[in-house]
Motif scaffolding. Structure first.
Motif, PDB file in Angstrom:
ATOM      1  N   GLN A   1       3.068 -14.761 -25.630  1.00 51.37           N
ATOM      2  CA  GLN A   1       2.330 -16.012 -25.800  1.00 51.37           C
ATOM      3  C   GLN A   1       3.236 -17.212 -25.535  1.00 51.37           C
ATOM      4  O   GLN A   1       2.841 -18.173 -24.858  1.00 51.37           O
ATOM      5  N   ALA A   2       4.466 -17.149 -26.053  1.00 51.54           N
ATOM      6  CA  ALA A   2       5.426 -18.233 -25.810  1.00 51.54           C
ATOM      7  C   ALA A   2       5.769 -18.338 -24.338  1.00 51.54           C
ATOM      8  O   ALA A   2       5.939 -19.440 -23.798  1.00 51.54           O
ATOM      9  N   GLN A   3       5.873 -17.190 -23.670  1.00 48.55           N
ATOM     10  CA  GLN A   3       6.166 -17.177 -22.239  1.00 48.55           C
ATOM     11  C   GLN A   3       5.059 -17.867 -21.451  1.00 48.55           C
ATOM     12  O   GLN A   3       5.335 -18.659 -20.539  1.00 48.55           O
ATOM     13  N   HIS A   4       3.804 -17.587 -21.788  1.00 45.39           N
ATOM     14  CA  HIS A   4       2.672 -18.204 -21.093  1.00 45.39           C
ATOM     15  C   HIS A   4       2.555 -19.686 -21.456  1.00 45.39           C
ATOM     16  O   HIS A   4       2.289 -20.520 -20.592  1.00 45.39           O
ATOM     17  N   THR A   5       2.752 -20.010 -22.728  1.00 38.21           N
ATOM     18  CA  THR A   5       2.627 -21.391 -23.181  1.00 38.21           C
ATOM     19  C   THR A   5       3.652 -22.308 -22.514  1.00 38.21           C
ATOM     20  O   THR A   5       3.374 -23.482 -22.247  1.00 38.21           O
ATOM     21  N   ALA A   6       4.825 -21.753 -22.222  1.00 38.76           N
ATOM     22  CA  ALA A   6       5.885 -22.558 -21.597  1.00 38.76           C
ATOM     23  C   ALA A   6       5.449 -23.145 -20.267  1.00 38.76           C
ATOM     24  O   ALA A   6       5.934 -24.207 -19.856  1.00 38.76           O
ATOM     25  N   LEU A   7       4.518 -22.473 -19.587  1.00 42.17           N
ATOM     26  CA  LEU A   7       4.048 -22.975 -18.294  1.00 42.17           C
ATOM     27  C   LEU A   7       3.281 -24.293 -18.440  1.00 42.17           C
ATOM     28  O   LEU A   7       3.171 -25.055 -17.478  1.00 42.17           O
ATOM     29  N   ASN A   8       2.733 -24.552 -19.626  1.00 42.12           N
ATOM     30  CA  ASN A   8       1.941 -25.757 -19.842  1.00 42.12           C
ATOM     31  C   ASN A   8       2.788 -26.988 -20.138  1.00 42.12           C
ATOM     32  O   ASN A   8       2.254 -28.088 -20.249  1.00 42.12           O
ATOM     33  N   HIS A   9       4.092 -26.783 -20.286  1.00 39.37           N
ATOM     34  CA  HIS A   9       5.008 -27.893 -20.537  1.00 39.37           C
ATOM     35  C   HIS A   9       5.860 -28.103 -19.282  1.00 39.37           C
ATOM     36  O   HIS A   9       6.664 -27.246 -18.935  1.00 39.37           O
ATOM     37  N   ALA A  10       5.667 -29.228 -18.638  1.00 40.97           N
ATOM     38  CA  ALA A  10       6.288 -29.456 -17.331  1.00 40.97           C
ATOM     39  C   ALA A  10       7.798 -29.280 -17.354  1.00 40.97           C
ATOM     40  O   ALA A  10       8.389 -28.756 -16.396  1.00 40.97           O
ATOM     41  N   LEU A  11       8.463 -29.717 -18.415  1.00 38.21           N
ATOM     42  CA  LEU A  11       9.916 -29.704 -18.447  1.00 38.21           C
ATOM     43  C   LEU A  11      10.499 -28.321 -18.719  1.00 38.21           C
ATOM     44  O   LEU A  11      11.623 -28.027 -18.304  1.00 38.21           O
ATOM     45  N   VAL A  12       9.760 -27.464 -19.417  1.00 37.98           N
ATOM     46  CA  VAL A  12      10.305 -26.146 -19.764  1.00 37.98           C
ATOM     47  C   VAL A  12      10.507 -25.275 -18.527  1.00 37.98           C
ATOM     48  O   VAL A  12      11.605 -24.743 -18.316  1.00 37.98           O
ATOM     49  N   PRO A  13       9.493 -25.086 -17.669  1.00 39.92           N
ATOM     50  CA  PRO A  13       9.730 -24.299 -16.451  1.00 39.92           C
ATOM     51  C   PRO A  13      10.836 -24.874 -15.575  1.00 39.92           C
ATOM     52  O   PRO A  13      11.647 -24.136 -15.016  1.00 39.92           O
ATOM     53  N   LEU A  14      10.871 -26.206 -15.460  1.00 42.00           N
ATOM     54  CA  LEU A  14      11.908 -26.845 -14.644  1.00 42.00           C
ATOM     55  C   LEU A  14      13.289 -26.576 -15.226  1.00 42.00           C
ATOM     56  O   LEU A  14      14.236 -26.275 -14.493  1.00 42.00           O
ATOM     57  N   ASP A  15      13.413 -26.662 -16.543  1.00 43.09           N
ATOM     58  CA  ASP A  15      14.706 -26.449 -17.194  1.00 43.09           C
ATOM     59  C   ASP A  15      15.181 -25.012 -16.989  1.00 43.09           C
ATOM     60  O   ASP A  15      16.344 -24.779 -16.650  1.00 43.09           O
ATOM     61  N   ILE A  16      14.286 -24.052 -17.183  1.00 40.05           N
ATOM     62  CA  ILE A  16      14.653 -22.647 -16.986  1.00 40.05           C
ATOM     63  C   ILE A  16      15.008 -22.391 -15.528  1.00 40.05           C
ATOM     64  O   ILE A  16      16.024 -21.764 -15.209  1.00 40.05           O
ATOM     65  N   ALA A  17      14.173 -22.896 -14.615  1.00 43.46           N
ATOM     66  CA  ALA A  17      14.417 -22.699 -13.184  1.00 43.46           C
ATOM     67  C   ALA A  17      15.728 -23.341 -12.754  1.00 43.46           C
ATOM     68  O   ALA A  17      16.449 -22.799 -11.904  1.00 43.46           O
ATOM     69  N   ARG A  18      16.056 -24.501 -13.347  1.00 45.08           N
ATOM     70  CA  ARG A  18      17.303 -25.191 -12.995  1.00 45.08           C
ATOM     71  C   ARG A  18      18.517 -24.316 -13.313  1.00 45.08           C
ATOM     72  O   ARG A  18      19.442 -24.196 -12.504  1.00 45.08           O
ATOM     73  N   TYR A  19      18.501 -23.676 -14.475  1.00 46.58           N
ATOM     74  CA  TYR A  19      19.621 -22.810 -14.851  1.00 46.58           C
ATOM     75  C   TYR A  19      19.666 -21.554 -13.985  1.00 46.58           C
ATOM     76  O   TYR A  19      20.748 -21.066 -13.643  1.00 46.58           O
ATOM     77  N   ILE A  20      18.508 -21.010 -13.626  1.00 41.60           N
ATOM     78  CA  ILE A  20      18.475 -19.840 -12.752  1.00 41.60           C
ATOM     79  C   ILE A  20      19.083 -20.166 -11.394  1.00 41.60           C
ATOM     80  O   ILE A  20      19.921 -19.422 -10.871  1.00 41.60           O
ATOM     81  N   VAL A  21      18.659 -21.296 -10.828  1.00 40.88           N
ATOM     82  CA  VAL A  21      19.180 -21.699  -9.514  1.00 40.88           C
ATOM     83  C   VAL A  21      20.672 -22.006  -9.600  1.00 40.88           C
ATOM     84  O   VAL A  21      21.446 -21.601  -8.716  1.00 40.88           O
ATOM     85  N   ALA A  22      21.096 -22.692 -10.651  1.00 42.87           N
ATOM     86  CA  ALA A  22      22.523 -23.003 -10.809  1.00 42.87           C
ATOM     87  C   ALA A  22      23.339 -21.711 -10.891  1.00 42.87           C
ATOM     88  O   ALA A  22      24.418 -21.612 -10.293  1.00 42.87           O
TER      89      ALA A  22
END
Length: 343
Positions: free
Chosen positions: A92-113
């Motif tokens: 549920q937390a994994q799905h909910t994170a998609l609704n917060h614009a900054l959370v996916p970007l923050d996770i993706a930023r660390y993955i790309v880095a």
């Protein structure tokens, strides 16, 4: 931390796998060729015309054991899905994170880095080992592009721009890839990425190893209780394991690409290990696949230092470790997702 277990790769056509109490029996032409305790296996991957008994399929599903079907030449076809594991609140937390614009970007930023840093380390190591000045210069320039891309990820405020930064660095990385090839350079020169089907030997090798690694990352997500299809860097599409592909990015260069380069540079894989299929597709033949699978299995057993958990971890457990770190972040136990940095 779970124990690292072997994956059984079966590519002999006509093989039959069946369950005998708590052991796996491998039969070739109705003769027993191998028998092993099932609890020694973390997964089974079969290629082409390999039969698996219903009772073995059921047992793998019950145990949460990975069972993957590939074509004879290594293209993914299907994967066994047993009961969903893990805490429903985590998903549920994994799905909910998609609704917060900054959370996916923050996770993706660390993955790309993390991906860029690991790719840069591979380039810099290759530059130090290069014997030709032209190769050294090309690799160093690509490493510099990655360093600049890493700095840009810290300030980017849009997911599409982040993907653009990653794509630009990836172009520089693969543009210098041939400079890391020391043997049979003409045969293994990298010109462009071709996937379905691979059009040359280097793409055939990369696609094969990436398929293996992607399935390891899917298993890691499912083992932790995450949904492999809900990712943050890769766009969501039906049937696409976006989260597994996210986790895979950090491991492409240090695990998959270096494995391919090692096989080529040590002469373990040569141009004679490939066959051309109708339509121009290039694939590894059976003996070449066996060499690659054996080397891949050994590489997974190698321990590397993980700076986040501050200990050595087998390469085969890095994806599982990263999935756990992401789960902890999604649950609120960690302020950020920390990528794996290879040194």
């Amino acid at each position: 931390m779970k124990q690292i277990l072997n994956t059984l790769y079966v590519q002999t056509q006509g093989t039959y796998l069946r369950l005998d109490h708590d052991t796996l029996q491998v039969e070739i032409e109705k003769q027993k060729a191998l028998q092993m305790p099932l609890h020694h296996l973390g997964g089974i991957t079969v290629f082409g015309n390999v039969l698996v008994s219903p009772f073995l399929i059921h047992r793998c599903a019950e145990d949460g054991r990975s069972l993957v079907w590939l074509t004879e030449h290594g293209q993914f076809k299907a994967r066994l899905a047993g009961n969903t594991t893990g805490n429903v609140l985590l998903r549920q937390a994994q799905h909910t994170a998609l609704n917060h614009a900054l959370v996916p970007l923050d996770i993706a930023r660390y993955i790309v880095a993390g991906k860029l840093q690991n790719a840069r380390s591979v380039l810099m190591r290759a530059a130090r080992e290069a014997k030709q000045e032209g190769d050294r210069t090309q690799l160093s320039q690509a490493a510099s592009i990655h360093a600049e891309a890493i700095r840009k990820t810290e300030k980017v405020e849009d997911l599409e721009k982040l993907r653009g930064i990653e794509g630009y660095a990836a172009k520089a990385y693969f543009g210098a890839f041939t400079a890391m090839v020391r043997h049979h350079r003409a045969a293994f020169a990298f010109t462009e990425r071709s996937r379905r089907p691979p059009k040359d030997p280097i793409n055939a090798l990369l696609s094969f190893v990436y398929t293996l690694l992607a399935n390891e990352c899917i298993a890691a997500c499912e083992g932790v209780g995450l949904d492999p299809q809900i990712g943050y860097l890769h766009a969501l599409r039906p049937g696409r394991p976006a989260l597994a592909l996210d986790l895979m990015e950090e491991l492409r260069a240090p695990l998959a690409d270096r494995l391919v380069l090692t096989l080529i540079n040590r002469g373990q894989i040569t141009p004679d290990d490939f066959i051309e299929r109708p339509g121009g597709a290039i694939h590894l033949h059976k003996e070449g696949r066996a060499t690659l699978l054996q080397t891949y299995q050994k590489r997974k057993q190698e321990e590397v230092f993980h700076p986040v958990v501050d200990t050595k971890v087998p390469f085969g457990l890095i994806a599982h470790t990263q999935a756990r770190l992401l789960a902890r972040h999604l649950r609120g136990d960690l302020p950020t997702y920390q990528p794996f940095i290879w040194r």
